[in-house]
Design a protein around this motif. Sequence first.
Motif, PDB file in Angstrom:
ATOM      1  N   PHE A 323       0.823  -1.211   0.000  1.00  0.00           N
ATOM      2  CA  PHE A 323       0.000   0.000   0.000  1.00  0.00           C
ATOM      3  C   PHE A 323       0.856   1.260   0.000  1.00  0.00           C
ATOM      4  O   PHE A 323       0.604   2.199  -0.759  1.00  0.00           O
ATOM      5  CB  PHE A 323      -0.914   0.030   1.227  1.00  0.00           C
ATOM      6  N   LEU A 324       1.886   1.277   0.877  1.00  0.00           N
ATOM      7  CA  LEU A 324       2.644   2.497   1.121  1.00  0.00           C
ATOM      8  C   LEU A 324       3.885   2.645   0.244  1.00  0.00           C
ATOM      9  O   LEU A 324       4.319   3.758  -0.035  1.00  0.00           O
ATOM     10  CB  LEU A 324       3.077   2.547   2.596  1.00  0.00           C
ATOM     11  N   TYR A 325       4.470   1.511  -0.191  1.00  0.00           N
ATOM     12  CA  TYR A 325       5.720   1.555  -0.953  1.00  0.00           C
ATOM     13  C   TYR A 325       5.649   0.707  -2.216  1.00  0.00           C
ATOM     14  O   TYR A 325       6.513  -0.152  -2.435  1.00  0.00           O
ATOM     15  CB  TYR A 325       6.884   1.064  -0.088  1.00  0.00           C
ATOM     16  N   PRO A 326       4.640   0.884  -3.065  1.00  0.00           N
ATOM     17  CA  PRO A 326       4.577   0.066  -4.279  1.00  0.00           C
ATOM     18  C   PRO A 326       5.803   0.302  -5.156  1.00  0.00           C
ATOM     19  O   PRO A 326       6.163   1.448  -5.436  1.00  0.00           O
ATOM     20  CB  PRO A 326       3.296   0.550  -4.970  1.00  0.00           C
ATOM     21  N   ASP A 327       6.467  -0.772  -5.547  1.00  0.00           N
ATOM     22  CA  ASP A 327       7.658  -0.726  -6.410  1.00  0.00           C
ATOM     23  C   ASP A 327       8.857  -0.052  -5.739  1.00  0.00           C
ATOM     24  O   ASP A 327       9.853   0.246  -6.404  1.00  0.00           O
ATOM     25  CB  ASP A 327       7.367   0.003  -7.732  1.00  0.00           C
ATOM     26  N   ASN A 328       8.788   0.199  -4.428  1.00  0.00           N
ATOM     27  CA  ASN A 328       9.896   0.865  -3.741  1.00  0.00           C
ATOM     28  C   ASN A 328      10.452   0.022  -2.598  1.00  0.00           C
ATOM     29  O   ASN A 328      11.051   0.565  -1.667  1.00  0.00           O
ATOM     30  CB  ASN A 328       9.452   2.235  -3.202  1.00  0.00           C
ATOM     31  N   TYR A 329      10.241  -1.280  -2.670  1.00  0.00           N
ATOM     32  CA  TYR A 329      10.834  -2.152  -1.666  1.00  0.00           C
ATOM     33  C   TYR A 329      11.116  -3.516  -2.278  1.00  0.00           C
ATOM     34  O   TYR A 329      10.517  -3.906  -3.276  1.00  0.00           O
ATOM     35  CB  TYR A 329       9.916  -2.303  -0.444  1.00  0.00           C
ATOM     36  N   ARG A 330      12.058  -4.236  -1.642  1.00  0.00           N
ATOM     37  CA  ARG A 330      12.353  -5.614  -2.011  1.00  0.00           C
ATOM     38  C   ARG A 330      12.445  -6.437  -0.736  1.00  0.00           C
ATOM     39  O   ARG A 330      13.074  -6.003   0.241  1.00  0.00           O
ATOM     40  CB  ARG A 330      13.666  -5.723  -2.796  1.00  0.00           C
ATOM     41  N   LEU A 331      11.837  -7.583  -0.756  1.00  0.00           N
ATOM     42  CA  LEU A 331      11.862  -8.458   0.416  1.00  0.00           C
ATOM     43  C   LEU A 331      12.180  -9.872  -0.050  1.00  0.00           C
ATOM     44  O   LEU A 331      11.430 -10.460  -0.822  1.00  0.00           O
ATOM     45  CB  LEU A 331      10.505  -8.423   1.135  1.00  0.00           C
ATOM     46  N   ASP A 332      13.302 -10.392   0.423  1.00  0.00           N
ATOM     47  CA  ASP A 332      13.707 -11.755   0.082  1.00  0.00           C
ATOM     48  C   ASP A 332      13.920 -12.534   1.371  1.00  0.00           C
ATOM     49  O   ASP A 332      14.488 -12.011   2.345  1.00  0.00           O
ATOM     50  CB  ASP A 332      15.012 -11.755  -0.733  1.00  0.00           C
ATOM     51  N   HIS A 333      13.474 -13.769   1.391  1.00  0.00           N
ATOM     52  CA  HIS A 333      13.701 -14.609   2.558  1.00  0.00           C
ATOM     53  C   HIS A 333      14.070 -16.012   2.092  1.00  0.00           C
ATOM     54  O   HIS A 333      13.600 -16.494   1.065  1.00  0.00           O
ATOM     55  CB  HIS A 333      12.468 -14.642   3.472  1.00  0.00           C
ATOM     56  N   LYS A 334      14.920 -16.650   2.883  1.00  0.00           N
ATOM     57  CA  LYS A 334      15.426 -17.964   2.509  1.00  0.00           C
ATOM     58  C   LYS A 334      15.504 -18.854   3.743  1.00  0.00           C
ATOM     59  O   LYS A 334      16.073 -18.474   4.767  1.00  0.00           O
ATOM     60  CB  LYS A 334      16.806 -17.835   1.870  1.00  0.00           C
ATOM     61  N   ASN A 335      14.926 -20.045   3.625  1.00  0.00           N
ATOM     62  CA  ASN A 335      14.947 -21.039   4.692  1.00  0.00           C
ATOM     63  C   ASN A 335      15.851 -22.193   4.258  1.00  0.00           C
ATOM     64  O   ASN A 335      15.540 -22.903   3.301  1.00  0.00           O
ATOM     65  CB  ASN A 335      13.525 -21.539   4.979  1.00  0.00           C
ATOM     66  N   THR A 336      16.970 -22.342   4.963  1.00  0.00           N
ATOM     67  CA  THR A 336      17.905 -23.411   4.607  1.00  0.00           C
ATOM     68  C   THR A 336      17.662 -24.692   5.397  1.00  0.00           C
ATOM     69  O   THR A 336      18.358 -25.682   5.191  1.00  0.00           O
ATOM     70  CB  THR A 336      19.353 -22.954   4.848  1.00  0.00           C
ATOM     71  N   GLY A 337      16.689 -24.658   6.298  1.00  0.00           N
ATOM     72  CA  GLY A 337      16.459 -25.800   7.168  1.00  0.00           C
ATOM     73  C   GLY A 337      17.187 -25.656   8.492  1.00  0.00           C
ATOM     74  O   GLY A 337      16.689 -26.096   9.530  1.00  0.00           O
ATOM     75  N   LEU A 338      18.352 -25.030   8.463  1.00  0.00           N
ATOM     76  CA  LEU A 338      19.121 -24.779   9.686  1.00  0.00           C
ATOM     77  C   LEU A 338      19.074 -23.311  10.091  1.00  0.00           C
ATOM     78  O   LEU A 338      19.273 -22.984  11.262  1.00  0.00           O
ATOM     79  CB  LEU A 338      20.580 -25.206   9.490  1.00  0.00           C
ATOM     80  N   GLY A 339      18.851 -22.449   9.107  1.00  0.00           N
ATOM     81  CA  GLY A 339      18.807 -21.021   9.393  1.00  0.00           C
ATOM     82  C   GLY A 339      17.802 -20.319   8.504  1.00  0.00           C
ATOM     83  O   GLY A 339      17.386 -20.844   7.467  1.00  0.00           O
ATOM     84  N   TYR A 340      17.397 -19.122   8.935  1.00  0.00           N
ATOM     85  CA  TYR A 340      16.406 -18.335   8.187  1.00  0.00           C
ATOM     86  C   TYR A 340      16.988 -16.945   7.955  1.00  0.00           C
ATOM     87  O   TYR A 340      17.412 -16.262   8.892  1.00  0.00           O
ATOM     88  CB  TYR A 340      15.112 -18.250   8.979  1.00  0.00           C
ATOM     89  N   ASN A 341      17.035 -16.527   6.679  1.00  0.00           N
ATOM     90  CA  ASN A 341      17.580 -15.228   6.297  1.00  0.00           C
ATOM     91  C   ASN A 341      16.482 -14.333   5.735  1.00  0.00           C
ATOM     92  O   ASN A 341      15.676 -14.782   4.917  1.00  0.00           O
ATOM     93  CB  ASN A 341      18.671 -15.390   5.226  1.00  0.00           C
ATOM     94  N   VAL A 342      16.487 -13.080   6.163  1.00  0.00           N
ATOM     95  CA  VAL A 342      15.588 -12.072   5.614  1.00  0.00           C
ATOM     96  C   VAL A 342      16.431 -10.900   5.131  1.00  0.00           C
ATOM     97  O   VAL A 342      17.263 -10.375   5.886  1.00  0.00           O
ATOM     98  CB  VAL A 342      14.561 -11.582   6.656  1.00  0.00           C
ATOM     99  N   SER A 343      16.245 -10.518   3.868  1.00  0.00           N
ATOM    100  CA  SER A 343      16.912  -9.345   3.310  1.00  0.00           C
ATOM    101  C   SER A 343      15.841  -8.364   2.855  1.00  0.00           C
ATOM    102  O   SER A 343      14.981  -8.707   2.038  1.00  0.00           O
ATOM    103  CB  SER A 343      17.807  -9.745   2.124  1.00  0.00           C
ATOM    104  N   PHE A 344      15.885  -7.157   3.404  1.00  0.00           N
ATOM    105  CA  PHE A 344      14.827  -6.175   3.161  1.00  0.00           C
ATOM    106  C   PHE A 344      15.451  -4.856   2.737  1.00  0.00           C
ATOM    107  O   PHE A 344      16.323  -4.317   3.432  1.00  0.00           O
ATOM    108  CB  PHE A 344      13.994  -5.997   4.432  1.00  0.00           C
TER     109      PHE A 344
END
Length: 350
Positions: A323-344
């Motif tokens: 709603f507030l940031y259309p096309d102005n943000y990126r959110l990636d997340h990855k679950n390796t089974g042992l760890g969880y990464n969030v890149s924002f």
Amino acid sequence: MLTALKKLLTNWTLHFLTLWIGIKAISVISYVYHVHTWGNYIKNDDGTPVTAVQYATNPDDRLFFVALLVLLTEVVRQFIFKKYHFIFFIAGCLLTAMISTAGIVYERPHVFNQKAKLTLIEPILYIAAYAFIYIIVRDYYLQSKNRQLQRIQQSENELHALKAQLNPHFLFNALNYLYGTALKEKATDTAQGIDMMSDMMRYTIHGMHENFVPLQDELKFMENYLQLQQVRLPVKDNIEISTQIVFDDHNYHHKIAPLLLLPFIENAFKYGISMDSQCEVQIKIAVAGNELQMDVFNTIVQNRVEVNGNNTGIKNTIKRLDFLYPDNYRLDHKNTGLGYNVSFWLKLSS
């Protein structure tokens, strides 16, 4: 990139179908009116008059032109409009018009062979005007829709913010820490902890009434939250916590939606901390210019006895971002089974 292409394809399909149905509807109405007023002027091979249904479903050489026009218009809207200077937007509309006109010349050269060459300017101007008006009107409609959705979302946030934004389990643990410290010491650490909690509650209550708050207030809130998270946890060899918030005074004029970062960090502590197993939480927030980058990592605790949540906080945050940031943000997340990464990544407003 794949997300952008998927969005482009979706918008192109909806735009093309809407425009093509509109063109065919106008053509059929005009044809029916002409037949009703002056009689039928188009015949089938067997001599029977062409019906309105046949006229609507007959192959049309304008199909290619309309598809090309819509594609180029959507490219300008998605990749140029509001991302570059306004002059580039105008140039994009004109380029769309020139390429589309070239398509008309290719598909229907007889139209221009019957007239002077200067009439080539007419379709260019008409198509450029269409692209310009469509993009402006579409943006106005989306902005109005987003504002309405924001009002609805804000009303819901006002009802649920106090009990949903901060994990009650965390609050009770933090208060227990303050109580224990008060018994052991005589005020300095306890006063500091109470002051941090007061700032957090004050910010939460104020923030739920605002769409945007000063960036420094959000970062100060996160600093308080991270400090209290660390002091409420016992000092144990198996628990490793690393936090870093990097910014400078030049970033203070920026604004951000309140409590936007909290759900990602809260989840790291909620699902990544164990009293018995080796666990780690790493959090880094960096602001450079008008961009904010946050990276969160936590180990995934195996064989947890707690019941996992349904990530409602994350889902609501993604809705707010749309709603507030259309096309102005990126959110990636990855679950390796042992760890969880969030890149924002977020482009901040001023």
